[in-house]
Design a protein around this motif. Structure first.
Motif, PDB file in Angstrom:
ATOM      1  N   PHE A  51       0.838  -1.205   0.000  1.00  0.00           N
ATOM      2  CA  PHE A  51       0.000   0.000   0.000  1.00  0.00           C
ATOM      3  C   PHE A  51       0.871   1.252   0.000  1.00  0.00           C
ATOM      4  CE2 PHE A  51      -2.391   3.363   2.072  1.00  0.00           C
ATOM      5  CZ  PHE A  51      -3.608   3.309   1.424  1.00  0.00           C
ATOM      6  N   LEU A  52       1.863   1.292   0.876  1.00  0.00           N
ATOM      7  CA  LEU A  52       2.748   2.458   0.940  1.00  0.00           C
ATOM      8  C   LEU A  52       3.574   2.583  -0.336  1.00  0.00           C
ATOM      9  CD1 LEU A  52       3.983   2.223   4.643  1.00  0.00           C
ATOM     10  CD2 LEU A  52       2.231   3.755   3.711  1.00  0.00           C
ATOM     11  N   ALA A  53       4.050   1.450  -0.853  1.00  0.00           N
ATOM     12  CA  ALA A  53       4.864   1.473  -2.074  1.00  0.00           C
ATOM     13  C   ALA A  53       4.067   1.990  -3.259  1.00  0.00           C
ATOM     14  CB  ALA A  53       5.402   0.080  -2.372  1.00  0.00           C
ATOM     15  N   ALA A  54       2.788   1.643  -3.318  1.00  0.00           N
ATOM     16  CA  ALA A  54       1.941   2.067  -4.434  1.00  0.00           C
ATOM     17  C   ALA A  54       1.746   3.576  -4.477  1.00  0.00           C
ATOM     18  CB  ALA A  54       0.583   1.375  -4.359  1.00  0.00           C
ATOM     19  N   HIS A  55       2.057   4.257  -3.376  1.00  0.00           N
ATOM     20  CA  HIS A  55       1.940   5.723  -3.337  1.00  0.00           C
ATOM     21  C   HIS A  55       3.259   6.405  -3.708  1.00  0.00           C
ATOM     22  CE1 HIS A  55      -1.819   4.717  -1.330  1.00  0.00           C
ATOM     23  NE2 HIS A  55      -2.223   5.933  -1.619  1.00  0.00           N
ATOM     24  N   GLY A  56       4.238   5.629  -4.121  1.00  0.00           N
ATOM     25  CA  GLY A  56       5.454   6.202  -4.683  1.00  0.00           C
ATOM     26  C   GLY A  56       6.237   7.123  -3.776  1.00  0.00           C
ATOM     27  N   GLY A  57       6.224   6.862  -2.467  1.00  0.00           N
ATOM     28  CA  GLY A  57       6.976   7.698  -1.553  1.00  0.00           C
ATOM     29  C   GLY A  57       6.205   8.878  -0.994  1.00  0.00           C
ATOM     30  N   ARG A  58       4.945   9.044  -1.386  1.00  0.00           N
ATOM     31  CA  ARG A  58       4.137  10.140  -0.858  1.00  0.00           C
ATOM     32  C   ARG A  58       3.541   9.758   0.489  1.00  0.00           C
ATOM     33  NH1 ARG A  58       2.084   9.347  -5.837  1.00  0.00           N
ATOM     34  NH2 ARG A  58       0.131   8.607  -4.932  1.00  0.00           N
ATOM     35  N   PRO A  59       3.398  10.706   1.407  1.00  0.00           N
ATOM     36  CA  PRO A  59       2.765  10.405   2.699  1.00  0.00           C
ATOM     37  C   PRO A  59       1.299  10.019   2.509  1.00  0.00           C
ATOM     38  CG  PRO A  59       3.970  12.486   2.785  1.00  0.00           C
ATOM     39  CD  PRO A  59       3.887  12.103   1.346  1.00  0.00           C
ATOM     40  N   VAL A  60       0.844   9.059   3.297  1.00  0.00           N
ATOM     41  CA  VAL A  60      -0.554   8.621   3.251  1.00  0.00           C
ATOM     42  C   VAL A  60      -1.146   8.798   4.650  1.00  0.00           C
ATOM     43  CG1 VAL A  60      -2.133   6.778   2.625  1.00  0.00           C
ATOM     44  CG2 VAL A  60       0.130   6.878   1.556  1.00  0.00           C
ATOM     45  N   HIS A  61      -2.245   9.505   4.739  1.00  0.00           N
ATOM     46  CA  HIS A  61      -2.836   9.779   6.045  1.00  0.00           C
ATOM     47  C   HIS A  61      -3.294   8.493   6.721  1.00  0.00           C
ATOM     48  CE1 HIS A  61      -5.491  11.483   9.145  1.00  0.00           C
ATOM     49  NE2 HIS A  61      -4.766  12.590   9.001  1.00  0.00           N
ATOM     50  N   ARG A  62      -3.187   8.487   8.033  1.00  0.00           N
ATOM     51  CA  ARG A  62      -3.555   7.320   8.825  1.00  0.00           C
ATOM     52  C   ARG A  62      -4.975   6.843   8.529  1.00  0.00           C
ATOM     53  NH1 ARG A  62      -3.628   8.564  15.056  1.00  0.00           N
ATOM     54  NH2 ARG A  62      -5.548   9.621  14.441  1.00  0.00           N
ATOM     55  N   GLU A  63      -5.923   7.773   8.400  1.00  0.00           N
ATOM     56  CA  GLU A  63      -7.309   7.384   8.148  1.00  0.00           C
ATOM     57  C   GLU A  63      -7.449   6.665   6.818  1.00  0.00           C
ATOM     58  OE1 GLU A  63     -10.000  10.604   8.516  1.00  0.00           O
ATOM     59  OE2 GLU A  63      -9.479  11.044  10.608  1.00  0.00           O
TER      60      GLU A  63
ATOM     61  N   ASP B 277      -6.854   3.303  -8.188  1.00  0.00           N
ATOM     62  CA  ASP B 277      -5.532   3.698  -8.685  1.00  0.00           C
ATOM     63  C   ASP B 277      -5.104   2.819  -9.851  1.00  0.00           C
ATOM     64  OD1 ASP B 277      -5.073   5.854  -7.046  1.00  0.00           O
ATOM     65  OD2 ASP B 277      -4.067   4.696  -5.490  1.00  0.00           O
ATOM     66  N   ARG B 278      -5.437   1.535  -9.781  1.00  0.00           N
ATOM     67  CA  ARG B 278      -5.096   0.634 -10.891  1.00  0.00           C
ATOM     68  C   ARG B 278      -5.750   1.110 -12.185  1.00  0.00           C
ATOM     69  NH1 ARG B 278      -6.953  -4.943  -9.378  1.00  0.00           N
ATOM     70  NH2 ARG B 278      -5.057  -4.997  -8.101  1.00  0.00           N
ATOM     71  N   ASP B 279      -7.034   1.459 -12.109  1.00  0.00           N
ATOM     72  CA  ASP B 279      -7.742   1.936 -13.294  1.00  0.00           C
ATOM     73  C   ASP B 279      -7.175   3.263 -13.779  1.00  0.00           C
ATOM     74  OD1 ASP B 279      -9.362  -0.280 -13.207  1.00  0.00           O
ATOM     75  OD2 ASP B 279     -11.061   0.751 -12.281  1.00  0.00           O
ATOM     76  N   ARG B 280      -6.832   4.132 -12.842  1.00  0.00           N
ATOM     77  CA  ARG B 280      -6.286   5.445 -13.227  1.00  0.00           C
ATOM     78  C   ARG B 280      -4.949   5.291 -13.952  1.00  0.00           C
ATOM     79  NH1 ARG B 280      -2.833   9.035 -10.652  1.00  0.00           N
ATOM     80  NH2 ARG B 280      -2.790   7.754  -8.765  1.00  0.00           N
ATOM     81  N   TYR B 281      -4.075   4.454 -13.421  1.00  0.00           N
ATOM     82  CA  TYR B 281      -2.783   4.267 -14.075  1.00  0.00           C
ATOM     83  C   TYR B 281      -2.935   3.580 -15.431  1.00  0.00           C
ATOM     84  CZ  TYR B 281      -0.160   5.676  -9.914  1.00  0.00           C
ATOM     85  OH  TYR B 281       0.381   6.398  -8.871  1.00  0.00           O
ATOM     86  N   ARG B 282      -3.865   2.632 -15.520  1.00  0.00           N
ATOM     87  CA  ARG B 282      -4.091   1.964 -16.802  1.00  0.00           C
ATOM     88  C   ARG B 282      -4.571   2.962 -17.850  1.00  0.00           C
ATOM     89  NH1 ARG B 282      -8.296  -1.458 -15.709  1.00  0.00           N
ATOM     90  NH2 ARG B 282      -6.908  -3.054 -14.837  1.00  0.00           N
ATOM     91  N   THR B 283      -5.487   3.835 -17.455  1.00  0.00           N
ATOM     92  CA  THR B 283      -5.999   4.855 -18.375  1.00  0.00           C
ATOM     93  C   THR B 283      -4.884   5.804 -18.806  1.00  0.00           C
ATOM     94  OG1 THR B 283      -8.218   4.749 -17.409  1.00  0.00           O
ATOM     95  CG2 THR B 283      -7.649   6.749 -18.631  1.00  0.00           C
ATOM     96  N   LEU B 284      -4.064   6.234 -17.854  1.00  0.00           N
ATOM     97  CA  LEU B 284      -2.947   7.121 -18.181  1.00  0.00           C
ATOM     98  C   LEU B 284      -1.957   6.457 -19.130  1.00  0.00           C
ATOM     99  CD1 LEU B 284      -2.005   8.917 -14.829  1.00  0.00           C
ATOM    100  CD2 LEU B 284      -2.646  10.008 -16.988  1.00  0.00           C
ATOM    101  N   ALA B 285      -1.652   5.179 -18.867  1.00  0.00           N
ATOM    102  CA  ALA B 285      -0.694   4.468 -19.716  1.00  0.00           C
ATOM    103  C   ALA B 285      -1.233   4.300 -21.127  1.00  0.00           C
ATOM    104  CB  ALA B 285      -0.357   3.113 -19.109  1.00  0.00           C
ATOM    105  N   ALA B 286      -2.525   3.978 -21.253  1.00  0.00           N
ATOM    106  CA  ALA B 286      -3.125   3.822 -22.573  1.00  0.00           C
ATOM    107  C   ALA B 286      -3.139   5.154 -23.323  1.00  0.00           C
ATOM    108  CB  ALA B 286      -4.542   3.275 -22.442  1.00  0.00           C
TER     109      ALA B 286
END
Length: 273
Positions: free
Chosen positions: A65-77, A188-197
């Motif tokens: 989960f943390l890796a999928a955010h590419g080093g960006r902070p992710v809020h606890r909630e 996020d999976r769908d968003r990245y797929r759309t961006l890549a396409a």
């Protein structure tokens, strides 16, 4: 099924994936840290061989989960909602603290409290703190997409084209496919797929404009592998074949495109247009 506070480190009923691919040898001391999330999770830590079978599935999920955010902070909630949605807040926070502590000890044996280099807390957020030298496909993909948008807007077509190629080089497939339909990864999976396409179809159009017919066809095919319903990729592929003199390939491409449009219920008059 509901989960009580007596069931620590458990999330929604999603089948747990196999442990991630690990590749690190003692001789890798001068190599960079590598984190890949596209096409399957993969982690390399210089000089370390990681034995993931000793780590609970929810802790592995926390790392992904943390890796999928590419080093960006992710809020606890956000983390609690993703990984422990059925637990009361207090129980979820305790599970998160245990998971973070376990992950820190696993990645950095002997690390003292507050001294972890990789799994850090920033206020009420957590992040996988990647050094500048680290190779992270999600971070590189996002940087390449940003460079494409920025430079194409500034009229720097050559730089934008290079950025598109870099984005596609980083995108090796769906984001964390081993996490299946887990709610936290689907959007996020769908968003990245759309961006890549979109990146592939745009690169194909750029290559066609530049007269690189082979490059245009290759980029268009890549875009269709990612998303077989992109009109722009189908059109560029057919045009690239036509201009290269391969009329048979162009005809086959148009027939395949027509079949796609029929499955979508597009009227024949619109398909002919």
């Amino acid at each position: 099924m509901r989960y009580s506070s007596q069931q620590p480190l458990r999330g929604p009923a999603v089948e747990e994936p196999e442990p991630p691919t690990i590749a690190a040898q003692p001789s890798d001391a001068g190599a960079p840290l590598v984190v890949r999330c596209f096409g399957g999770f993969h982690l390399e830590m210089p000089g370390r061989r990681l034995e993931w079978t000793t780590v609970r599935p929810r802790v592995r999920a926390l790392l992904r989960f943390l890796a999928a955010h590419g080093g960006r902070p992710v809020h606890r909630e956000t983390i609690l909602t993703a990984l422990w949605p059925e637990l009361p807040v207090g129980s979820g926070i305790r599970n998160l603290h245990v998971g973070v502590s376990t992950l820190r000890a696993f990645l950095e044996p002997g690390v003292r409290r507050g001294e972890s280099r990789f799994v850090r807390r920033d206020g009420e957020s957590y992040l996988l703190d990647l050094p500048r030298s680290a190779r992270c496909d999600v971070r590189s993909f996002e940087n390449a997409v940003a460079a494409w948008r920025r430079n194409v807007g500034a009229g720097q077509r050559g730089v934008a084209t290079a950025a598109l190629r870099e984005a596609l080089a980083q995108y090796a497939g769906d984001l964390l496919p081993e996490d299946g339909p887990a709610e936290w990864v689907v959007a996020d999976r769908d968003r990245y797929r759309t961006l890549a396409a979109e990146a592939a179809a745009t690169l194909a159009a750029f290559e066609l404009e530049a007269g690189d017919l082979a490059g245009a066809a290759a980029a268009a095919r890549r875009g269709l592998e990612i998303d077989g319903f992109r009109d722009d990729a189908w059109r560029v592929l057919a045009e690239a074949h036509q201009r290269s003199g391969d009329t048979a390939a162009a005809a086959r491409t148009r027939c395949a495109y027509d079949r796609v449009l029929r499955t979508l219920g597009v009227p024949e008059s619109a398909r002919a247009a």
